[in-house]
Motif scaffolding. Structure first.
Motif, PDB file in Angstrom:
ATOM      1  N   ARG A  94      -9.496   4.421  11.650  1.00  0.00           N
ATOM      2  CA  ARG A  94      -8.354   4.707  11.732  1.00  0.00           C
ATOM      3  C   ARG A  94      -7.655   3.555  12.029  1.00  0.00           C
ATOM      4  O   ARG A  94      -6.256   3.569  11.663  1.00  0.00           O
ATOM      5  N   ASP A  95      -7.965   2.456  12.751  1.00  0.00           N
ATOM      6  CA  ASP A  95      -7.325   1.510  12.908  1.00  0.00           C
ATOM      7  C   ASP A  95      -6.844   0.726  11.706  1.00  0.00           C
ATOM      8  O   ASP A  95      -5.552  -0.055  11.657  1.00  0.00           O
ATOM      9  N   LEU A  96      -7.590   0.866  10.615  1.00  0.00           N
ATOM     10  CA  LEU A  96      -7.224   0.267   9.395  1.00  0.00           C
ATOM     11  C   LEU A  96      -6.422   0.991   8.615  1.00  0.00           C
ATOM     12  O   LEU A  96      -5.358   0.618   7.857  1.00  0.00           O
ATOM     13  N   PHE A  97      -6.730   2.466   8.418  1.00  0.00           N
ATOM     14  CA  PHE A  97      -5.943   3.345   7.528  1.00  0.00           C
ATOM     15  C   PHE A  97      -4.849   4.110   8.340  1.00  0.00           C
ATOM     16  O   PHE A  97      -4.157   4.654   7.562  1.00  0.00           O
ATOM     17  N   ALA A  98      -4.753   3.938   9.485  1.00  0.00           N
ATOM     18  CA  ALA A  98      -3.804   4.694  10.300  1.00  0.00           C
ATOM     19  C   ALA A  98      -2.793   3.865  11.095  1.00  0.00           C
ATOM     20  O   ALA A  98      -1.946   3.007  10.766  1.00  0.00           O
ATOM     21  N   GLU A  99      -2.992   3.549  12.169  1.00  0.00           N
ATOM     22  CA  GLU A  99      -2.388   2.927  13.323  1.00  0.00           C
ATOM     23  C   GLU A  99      -2.066   1.554  13.152  1.00  0.00           C
ATOM     24  O   GLU A  99      -1.315   1.122  13.763  1.00  0.00           O
ATOM     25  N   ALA A 153       0.457   7.352  -0.940  1.00  0.00           N
ATOM     26  CA  ALA A 153       0.007   8.557  -0.175  1.00  0.00           C
ATOM     27  C   ALA A 153      -1.309   8.944  -1.014  1.00  0.00           C
ATOM     28  O   ALA A 153      -2.269   9.073  -0.781  1.00  0.00           O
ATOM     29  N   ILE A 154      -1.139   8.901  -2.532  1.00  0.00           N
ATOM     30  CA  ILE A 154      -2.230   9.040  -3.237  1.00  0.00           C
ATOM     31  C   ILE A 154      -3.377   8.180  -3.313  1.00  0.00           C
ATOM     32  O   ILE A 154      -4.258   8.347  -3.284  1.00  0.00           O
ATOM     33  N   VAL A 155      -2.786   6.685  -3.272  1.00  0.00           N
ATOM     34  CA  VAL A 155      -3.829   5.789  -2.865  1.00  0.00           C
ATOM     35  C   VAL A 155      -4.766   5.696  -1.728  1.00  0.00           C
ATOM     36  O   VAL A 155      -6.018   5.582  -1.897  1.00  0.00           O
ATOM     37  N   LEU A 156      -3.967   6.044  -0.642  1.00  0.00           N
ATOM     38  CA  LEU A 156      -4.615   6.187   0.410  1.00  0.00           C
ATOM     39  C   LEU A 156      -5.254   7.236   0.731  1.00  0.00           C
ATOM     40  O   LEU A 156      -6.514   7.194   1.163  1.00  0.00           O
ATOM     41  N   VAL A 169      -5.716  12.087   9.034  1.00  0.00           N
ATOM     42  CA  VAL A 169      -4.852  11.170  10.102  1.00  0.00           C
ATOM     43  C   VAL A 169      -4.329   9.947   9.213  1.00  0.00           C
ATOM     44  O   VAL A 169      -3.149   9.274   9.828  1.00  0.00           O
ATOM     45  N   SER A 170      -4.941   9.491   8.113  1.00  0.00           N
ATOM     46  CA  SER A 170      -4.509   8.287   7.565  1.00  0.00           C
ATOM     47  C   SER A 170      -3.017   8.772   6.820  1.00  0.00           C
ATOM     48  O   SER A 170      -1.952   7.948   6.832  1.00  0.00           O
ATOM     49  N   VAL A 171      -3.109   9.905   6.288  1.00  0.00           N
ATOM     50  CA  VAL A 171      -1.706  10.242   5.592  1.00  0.00           C
ATOM     51  C   VAL A 171      -0.873  10.574   6.452  1.00  0.00           C
ATOM     52  O   VAL A 171       0.647  10.392   6.421  1.00  0.00           O
ATOM     53  N   ALA A 172      -1.219  11.216   7.802  1.00  0.00           N
ATOM     54  CA  ALA A 172      -0.263  11.367   8.627  1.00  0.00           C
ATOM     55  C   ALA A 172       0.457   9.985   9.263  1.00  0.00           C
ATOM     56  O   ALA A 172       1.502  10.162   9.499  1.00  0.00           O
ATOM     57  N   ALA A 173      -0.284   9.028   9.417  1.00  0.00           N
ATOM     58  CA  ALA A 173       0.295   7.922   9.875  1.00  0.00           C
ATOM     59  C   ALA A 173       1.152   7.523   8.916  1.00  0.00           C
ATOM     60  O   ALA A 173       2.184   6.775   9.226  1.00  0.00           O
ATOM     61  N   LEU A 174       0.908   7.496   7.613  1.00  0.00           N
ATOM     62  CA  LEU A 174       1.819   6.986   6.304  1.00  0.00           C
ATOM     63  C   LEU A 174       3.133   7.866   6.469  1.00  0.00           C
ATOM     64  O   LEU A 174       4.290   7.334   6.495  1.00  0.00           O
ATOM     65  N   ILE A 194       0.830  -4.420  -0.447  1.00  0.00           N
ATOM     66  CA  ILE A 194       0.202  -3.416   0.792  1.00  0.00           C
ATOM     67  C   ILE A 194      -1.051  -3.652   0.798  1.00  0.00           C
ATOM     68  O   ILE A 194      -1.781  -3.727   1.692  1.00  0.00           O
ATOM     69  N   LEU A 195      -2.031  -3.367  -0.325  1.00  0.00           N
ATOM     70  CA  LEU A 195      -3.217  -3.318  -0.210  1.00  0.00           C
ATOM     71  C   LEU A 195      -3.765  -4.803   0.040  1.00  0.00           C
ATOM     72  O   LEU A 195      -4.771  -4.956   0.732  1.00  0.00           O
TER      73      LEU A 195
END
Length: 525
Positions: A58-63, A93-96, A147-152, A239-240
């Motif tokens: 989640r450190d990478l894909f979220a916060e 959002a789709i990519v993530l 949680v990743s999409v939630a962080a987005l 971004i990527l």
């Protein structure tokens, strides 16, 4: 930084801190209930290890790396118009979701191998514990995608000056976890499943709710309309690209976590849980105050810097730096003075015994040394992304991880599991000192940026808070078997220490100014 920007920053931080406080209190209640029901045993170690697998990423894909890479670019996209912003939001959002869903699938398939990688023979020798770890890992694997999409969504809403409501989303995760622990154990036992499976159910459902609860907020900002999807756009690629750079740092951090977990499972059964309970207490002030200040800083610093207001951006960064110290230094002082009471009041009941309290307290002391530095990390590290220098925090983190691993491997046999907590603090101190030196050079800062008079006042007053709380605590008997006695002693000592901090600041001519400013700010609200 103009007076208006400073007011907006402080108000945003206060709003987010209030919402995060609600979430952290519920999260704390979740940990208290878990300690009471399950204690610190081999099965709680199994849950902690299983949850750590999606949580590591989640450190990478979220916060972490994602938010730092996404927010500055989305801020720029908003300048081009709402259509551009909506396109970037839903394309990302789709990519993530696609990437994280793929990773979730791999976690599900290779759960046994991942558990073996994270533990040693002492842990896997117990077949029931090993099988429970695999089951929980597979149950909780979708949490990463949710949680990743939630962080987005939270990052997007923050750029629209929505701080309070999005920061409340994690509170729903904790509510679901608590409901699961209260309502599911008997149901699970009737079906020959261990009650600890209720934690896996709570994580799965809670992660989805944390994401879904933010959708109405996006609707309120007119962001739910999708005119175009372009997953290969320039913005998405940028971004990527930034995330790929951040991946190196996150990978290094996760290697560190793997080593720490492996070493902990090789010390004594319960060590993984003791470290997690201590880290939860340590994260309480960081999560409420440090994250709130860091997220607000990212938004305001990005806007000011990208609009060309470099001097105002520097002042915004310094405001975040001093504000972080202002709230975290007294928190560290009071927790140091009342560490054992904090652990006993929080967890010592039910399956969580006196020995558990002593072990968690030892780990907490080691974590607390790095408390202010964790708060500053939330401020400084994302700033390098805004400055288009993402490789810098990645390189520093990678070196810090190497230092931590060498430190822990060298000393764990002598000092036991608690040295793993100390290693975390040592590495964080290294990161902040190095980042400070580089920011000093890159932004042409003066020494007074890091060491204004207020810095020394805050440190001195925090020392006063520590000694006051310790002195007041000495008047009460040490009875760690009585939660009521502990709570009374803790409350009086903490209140006295907090008042000592505020009074000392007032005497030094600092707190009164801040108090007047916040009063005016709240009246404007």
């Amino acid at each position: 930084m103009t007076t208006e920007h400073r007011k907006n920053f402080l108000l945003s931080s206060i709003k987010m801190a209030m919402a995060t406080l609600s979430s952290r209190v519920l999260g704390f209640a979740r940990e208290i209930l878990m300690a009471k029901l399950f204690g610190a045993s081999g099965l709680t170690d199994a849950y902690q290890i299983a949850f750590r697998i999606p949580n590591m990423l989640r450190d990478l894909f979220a916060e972490g790396a994602f938010s730092a890479a996404f927010v500055p670019i989305f801020t720029s996209a908003k300048v081009d118009g709402d259509k551009h912003a909506r396109t970037l939001l839903w394309s990302m959002a789709i990519v993530l979701f696609s990437v994280t869903a793929l990773i979730c699938g791999l976690i599900f398939i290779f759960a046994p191998e991942l558990i073996q990688l994270l533990t040693n023979e002492l842990f896997t020798s117990d077949a029931n514990r090993f099988e429970m770890s695999i089951l929980l890992t597979r149950m909780m694997s979708p949490f990463l995608a949710f949680v990743s999409v939630a962080a987005l969504f939270m990052g997007v809403l923050n750029t629209y000056r929505m701080f309070f409501a999005p920061a409340m989303a994690p509170a729903f995760f904790n509510i679901i976890m608590i409901i699961s622990m209260v309502s599911l154990p008997k149901y699970l036992e009737a079906r020959n499943l261990h009650p600890i499976v209720s934690l896996g159910v709570g994580v799965l459902v809670g992660g989805f709710v944390q994401m879904a609860i933010q959708l109405p907020m996006l609707v309120s900002k007119g962001l739910f309309k999708v005119e175009k999807i372009d997953i290969f756009s320039k913005d998405v690629k940028e971004i990527l690209k930034r995330m790929s750079i951040g991946t190196i740092g996150v990978a290094a951090t996760q290697i560190n976590l793997l080593v720490s977990t492996f070493l902990a499972t090789g010390t004594v059964i319960g060590a993984v849980s003791w470290l997690q309970y201590a880290f939860r207490l340590f994260q309480f002030p960081v999560g409420i105050l440090g994250v709130s200040i860091g997220n607000s800083n990212l938004v305001y610093f990005s806007e000011l810097w990208r609009s060309g207001n470099e001097e105002d951006a520097k002042k915004a960064l310094q405001t975040s730096y001093i504000t972080s110290l202002f709230v975290l230094m007294p928190a560290m002082a009071l927790m140091f003075a009342l560490a054992q009471d904090t652990v006993a009041i929080s967890f010592q009941r039910g399956a969580f015994g006196l020995d558990d309290t002593k072990m968690v307290t030892e780990a907490l002391y080691a974590y607390l040394i790095g408390l202010p530095f964790y708060g500053l990390y939330k401020v400084f590290s994302p700033s390098f992304y805004t400055l288009d220098r993402p490789k810098i925090p990645v390189t520093i983190s990678s070196i810090a991880v190497l230092i931590n691993i060498i430190f822990c491997i060298s000393l764990v046999e002598t000092y036991g599991f608690k040295i793993l907590a100390m290693g975390t603090s040592v590495s964080m101190i290294f990161i902040i000192v190095t980042q400070s030196v580089l920011l000093f050079r890159m932004l042409n800062l003066e020494l007074t940026f890091f060491f204004p008079i207020r810095f020394f006042k805050i440190c001195l007053c925090a020392v006063a808070a520590f000694f006051t709380a310790s002195y007041l605590r000495s008047f009460f008997p040490v009875n760690i078997f009585s939660t009521v006695d502990n709570l009374g002693a803790f409350s009086i000592s903490a209140l006295g220490g907090g008042l000592a901090y505020l009074i000392a600041l007032s005497v030094l001519g600092d707190y009164v100014l801040i108090q007047r400013f916040l009063n005016k700010l709240l009246r404007r609200k």
